[in-house]
Design an enzyme around this catalytic site. Structure first.
Site, PDB file in Angstrom:
ATOM      1  N   THR A 176      64.089  45.083  36.486  1.00 49.82           N
ATOM      2  CA  THR A 176      63.572  44.221  36.201  1.00 49.82           C
ATOM      3  C   THR A 176      63.717  43.403  34.683  1.00 49.82           C
ATOM      4  O   THR A 176      63.812  43.930  33.607  1.00 49.82           O
ATOM      5  CB  THR A 176      61.416  44.579  36.478  1.00 49.82           C
ATOM      6  OG1 THR A 176      61.493  45.750  35.406  1.00 49.82           O
ATOM      7  CG2 THR A 176      60.772  44.765  37.039  1.00 49.82           C
TER       8      THR A 176
ATOM      9  N   GLU B 236      61.288  44.195  42.389  1.00 50.46           N
ATOM     10  CA  GLU B 236      60.668  45.926  43.197  1.00 50.46           C
ATOM     11  C   GLU B 236      61.013  45.220  45.600  1.00 50.46           C
ATOM     12  O   GLU B 236      59.964  45.973  44.979  1.00 50.46           O
ATOM     13  CB  GLU B 236      59.228  45.783  42.917  1.00 50.46           C
ATOM     14  CG  GLU B 236      59.417  46.147  41.108  1.00 50.46           C
ATOM     15  CD  GLU B 236      59.577  44.998  40.223  1.00 50.46           C
ATOM     16  OE1 GLU B 236      60.029  43.898  40.665  1.00 50.46           O
ATOM     17  OE2 GLU B 236      59.087  44.980  39.538  1.00 50.46           O
TER      18      GLU B 236
ATOM     19  N   LYS C 117      42.455  31.904  31.259  1.00 51.09           N
ATOM     20  CA  LYS C 117      40.752  31.945  31.227  1.00 51.09           C
ATOM     21  C   LYS C 117      39.908  31.558  30.304  1.00 51.09           C
ATOM     22  O   LYS C 117      39.866  31.555  29.643  1.00 51.09           O
ATOM     23  CB  LYS C 117      40.327  33.356  31.043  1.00 51.09           C
ATOM     24  CG  LYS C 117      39.527  33.964  31.565  1.00 51.09           C
ATOM     25  CD  LYS C 117      38.537  35.036  32.133  1.00 51.09           C
ATOM     26  CE  LYS C 117      37.852  35.421  32.518  1.00 51.09           C
ATOM     27  NZ  LYS C 117      37.164  37.013  33.157  1.00 51.09           N
TER      28      LYS C 117
ATOM     29  N   TRP D 274      39.255  30.839  36.001  1.00 48.16           N
ATOM     30  CA  TRP D 274      40.885  30.886  35.894  1.00 48.16           C
ATOM     31  C   TRP D 274      41.424  29.287  36.606  1.00 48.16           C
ATOM     32  O   TRP D 274      40.807  28.909  37.039  1.00 48.16           O
ATOM     33  CB  TRP D 274      40.884  31.814  36.826  1.00 48.16           C
ATOM     34  CG  TRP D 274      41.302  33.330  36.806  1.00 48.16           C
ATOM     35  CD1 TRP D 274      39.787  33.847  37.512  1.00 48.16           C
ATOM     36  CD2 TRP D 274      41.304  34.207  35.493  1.00 48.16           C
ATOM     37  NE1 TRP D 274      39.683  35.173  36.850  1.00 48.16           N
ATOM     38  CE2 TRP D 274      40.498  35.252  35.872  1.00 48.16           C
ATOM     39  CE3 TRP D 274      42.285  33.663  34.902  1.00 48.16           C
ATOM     40  CZ2 TRP D 274      40.621  36.270  35.535  1.00 48.16           C
ATOM     41  CZ3 TRP D 274      41.878  35.106  33.698  1.00 48.16           C
ATOM     42  CH2 TRP D 274      41.920  36.223  34.416  1.00 48.16           C
TER      43      TRP D 274
END
Lengths: 532, 532
Positions: B178, B323, B432, B437
């Site tokens: 990754t 992934e 936030k 959000w």
């Protein structure tokens, strides 16, 4: 990586969550149509799973369907395997005795039929003692004998099965019998894994390339090798699905293509010959249609060309058989030919093409030695791959598996240096003349391009001097007359050598067909060459 | 059905027999080009297998490549796994220390590099004691230090490996790390089976739909999640392949598209923004190009629309990550939208789409409870499927696997009732504000549609009253000036609520990028919000 079994739930699951609004249309007859969504479909599949569980069938019990293309049949395609049982699709056009043999040989526990086949089902029940249930499609309860179950009543009484069921990818998924042109039909058992992998071939760019952007019309029957796997591919990919009427009518096919926005339609060449004929008569167009998927026998060059030039519709030919699930090779046009002449494109598409990803193909001679890829040496075509049979049910037909790891297809072909496979014939249809082979398929393909000929089938007749000689049976177009001399001159002009020309032409009204719509050469031989 | 392992040989095999004449083009730099066929490619792959065997590497030894997109790199993509070894693609744009860490963590036995990376390789050798061999691409023997091996010399000295090698489908195939935007890079180990199944997704109609009819240009680097698997899909399907220059130049990309007949090209949105900019400047066309494959971050609406309206080029967005091999969802346009307005089509394509066949996706809240599919409730996106990771190498990152059978992707999204997933943000990039959000992705996508703005990246800055507030960093188009007020008015007009509007705009020269070309928000936060 996660250990996830490749099974029918992986094909079914996205239909519910991701494609809920996509339509499935069933044209029942010229007047009436059924239309619902993937959401409705998925809910009814879940109810059918519960209903099958409640009938007390064995865990991997065999459930036969003998039905036309319809949304109910599609529900069976998913509910039976997702319930962990085995989907056995039975060809309704086989002889009654063959059907009796098949149901008994497969140990089927239940049989699902449309209302118009209840009488046959009644007679089958008597001859197939293992059949515990007969289930009948349709809303009309009065059409369902008391000894049978109503499909709709079963669904109405069932709660949708929730969650999913763990099914090993090596568990049995479905059974198809070969059409049995030689000897008894033989059973081919597919697994969840083989069906999943074949379904990805149906969705692959080199295959029919089904996707959410497509609307697919399978004219090929769902009792014939799972309609080439198209129903599985469509549901997995979210394609709109249109089922035409059970009895083929080119006018309805053309109407549905235009009405529903069909982008891809699938059927044997004779279907497309009849549709082309109707198009020419009616001056209709095929506006949204991009591709015809064609298989089962050699499509005539002239037909491929007409669709391409007159209607901008490409043909994708696929070659395979029940034993290969069925897709083994396809003719997806190479990028290098995208701007080639129409002749080159038609020539490419008219061959059998190259193996799809996962399938290997090779040509072997009678001693199992490799035949050169020179475009002229003939050999038996062998294939291998994760959706190719390794044995028939009951251990029949062992001669197809004599070469370790390979299946002998029974087709004879040549391989070009480019890797393209060209079919010469079925082994049993090749004509042996003076020690040389003549391809009946090549002659037929050429003859069907003659302006006076609608259809042609070529068979071998015994000959004392040459052993066998070709005989052409010909269906002329309406009001046309054609002679042996015309046939021979036409073939000579196309480049056929003189010794390959038919010595006889027989005019017939129509070419007899097998239960899956192929030319029935056994019947032709019986008629014109009884001594063979 | 036959028991055939799903491995790299199944992907490689048809390249030799069926696609021998298909071309692979590598544009090395503005002036020089390499061009050969699948036949040449396959022969060199077989030689490389022999060469790898002769080097005495372990049976499943890890072989690293740190290289640009090229035919040699493509040879490694197949020869290493087909030899039963493990292909570890290393991102050449990572920091030196990260590369050292990765090579040691992966226990790599050999490293393959292009000539321009020999100096880095030399330094790596010192720090990575397990590296037994360094192999260098290129014909210029004088450019290769004596301590290293010449790739071309190895091939010249090797006989082509004949036959194939039995490799279990569960054997290791490849390693990608990754990009490590949080903490150390983590290793993801793919198997032959997962790679085979993902490759079929690359060839699927709902995926990039590679086929023999396509010519694919992967601009996405081959050191970045196997260039989204496109090289495997291309070779499996017989697509023509065009590799552009290692350093991206929009003029060369446009030239190659037109020169080579590229039908599909793949890269992150910033690539396509730059190409569009160049198209507008130069009045060039994109004649054969049908589709842009786009992933990695949110493509701007205005850009999708320009390509569609001005160039008749569709965009297919895919979402996924290392992934997930990486393709998990795509935005193949549904049949029902084929004739919809441009707005509806762009709107569909701009979201993350629906899972491809084989992948399941679900939204869960912090308590691992299902979030409603109402188009507004946000949740963590979890996925499962046969090409989704079940653990990182070395057991790192266990928090991603807390929900049994599912991988937590780290992306937050909503699911519409139709099943379409819309990404809201990376968990760590969400802003936030006052208990609500704000999506940085939504603001960026909107801002990049402003006529004066070339690129925009939005980050959170700490706020005593609201906890966090959005800050917009903006790259104006050449000679343009843009103010905070213009930005706010524009977003208000698009329907963003007032509390979501950025309070600050910072004008920057360019958006900093991670090693894989994504917006580097860590760097932006360090610059504009150091206290965060």
């Amino acid at each position: 990586m996660m250990n996830v079994d490749l099974n029918s739930w992986l094909l079914f699951r996205n239909a519910e969550q991701s494609y809920g609004a996509v339509e499935i249309v069933t044209q029942r007859d010229a007047q009436s149509q059924h239309r619902y969504t993937y959401g409705d479909f998925a809910n009814r599949v879940r109810k059918l799973i519960t209903a099958l569980d409640d009938l007390g069938l064995s865990e991997h019990g065999h459930v036969a369907t003998m039905a036309w293309n319809s949304f109910e049949h599609l529900e069976c395609y998913f509910a039976i395997p997702c319930s962990s049982r085995v989907l056995h699709t039975v060809n309704a056009r086989l002889s009654f005795e063959d059907i009796v043999y098949i149901l008994n040989d497969a140990d089927d526990e239940a049989l699902i039929v449309p209302a118009d086949l209840t009488e046959t089902a009644e007679r089958l029940k008597v001859r197939c003692p293992k059949l515990r249930h007969i289930i009948v499609f349709g809303d009309d309860a009065s059409a369902i004998p008391a000894s049978m179950l109503s499909y709709e009543a079963l669904l109405n009484g069932a709660e949708p099965f929730s969650g999913d069921r763990n099914i090993s990818e090596n568990a049995p998924f479905g059974i198809c019998y070969t059409s049995g042109t030689t000897g008894r039909p033989k059973g081919v058992l597919a697994t969840h894994r083989s069906t999943y992998l074949h379904t990805l071939t149906v969705c692959a760019g080199n295959g029919p390339a089904l996707s959410a952007s497509e609307c697919i019309m399978p004219i090929v029957p769902m009792f014939h090798v799972y309609a080439w796997g198209l129903p599985f591919g469509a549901i997995a990919a979210g394609s709109k699905i249109v089922f035409p009427t059970p009895s083929f009518d080119p006018r309805i096919v053309i109407h549905l293509i235009n009405q529903e926005g069909v982008t891809k339609a699938a059927g044997v060449p004779t279907i497309w010959i009849a549709v082309l004929d109707e198009l020419h008569r009616s001056s209709e167009r095929l506006d949204g249609l991009k591709e015809l998927l064609c298989g089962g026998s050699q499509p005539p060059y002239a037909m491929i060309r007409s669709y391409l030039e007159e209607y901008d519709v490409r043909l994708l030919q696929a070659w395979g058989m029940t034993e290969t699930s069925p897709i083994a090779t396809t003719t997806r046009l190479p990028h290098a030919l995208l701007n080639a002449t129409v002749e080159s494109q038609v020539d490419y598409v008219a061959k059998a093409g190259v193996p799809v990803t996962g399938i290997a193909a090779t040509l072997l001679d009678d001693d199992h030695q490799a035949v050169p890829h020179d475009g002229s040496s003939m050999g038996d075509i062998y294939v291998r791959g994760p959706w190719v049979l390794d044995s028939y049910m009951g251990g029949h037909g062992k001669e197809s598996f004599e070469v370790e790891g390979w299946f002998r297809t029974g087709d004879v072909g040549v391989m070009h240096p480019s890797g393209v496979i060209e079919l010469v014939d079925r082994t049993k249809d090749l004509i042996k003349s003076g020690g040389e082979w003549i391809s009946s398929v090549a002659l037929e393909g050429a003859l069907m391009g003659h302006p006076k000929i609608l259809e042609a089938a070529v068979i071998a007749v015994p000959d004392t001097r040459w052993q066998e000689r070709p005989l052409a049976t010909v269906v002329p177009k309406p009001d046309e007359v054609i002679t042996l001399e015309e046939v021979q001159t036409y073939l000579l002009d196309l480049g056929f050598p003189k010794w390959q020309l038919p010595d006889r032409v027989e005019i017939i009204d129509e070419v007899p067909r097998t239960s899956v719509g192929k030319f029935d050469k056994k019947a032709l031989r019986a008629r014109f060459s009884p001594e063979a």
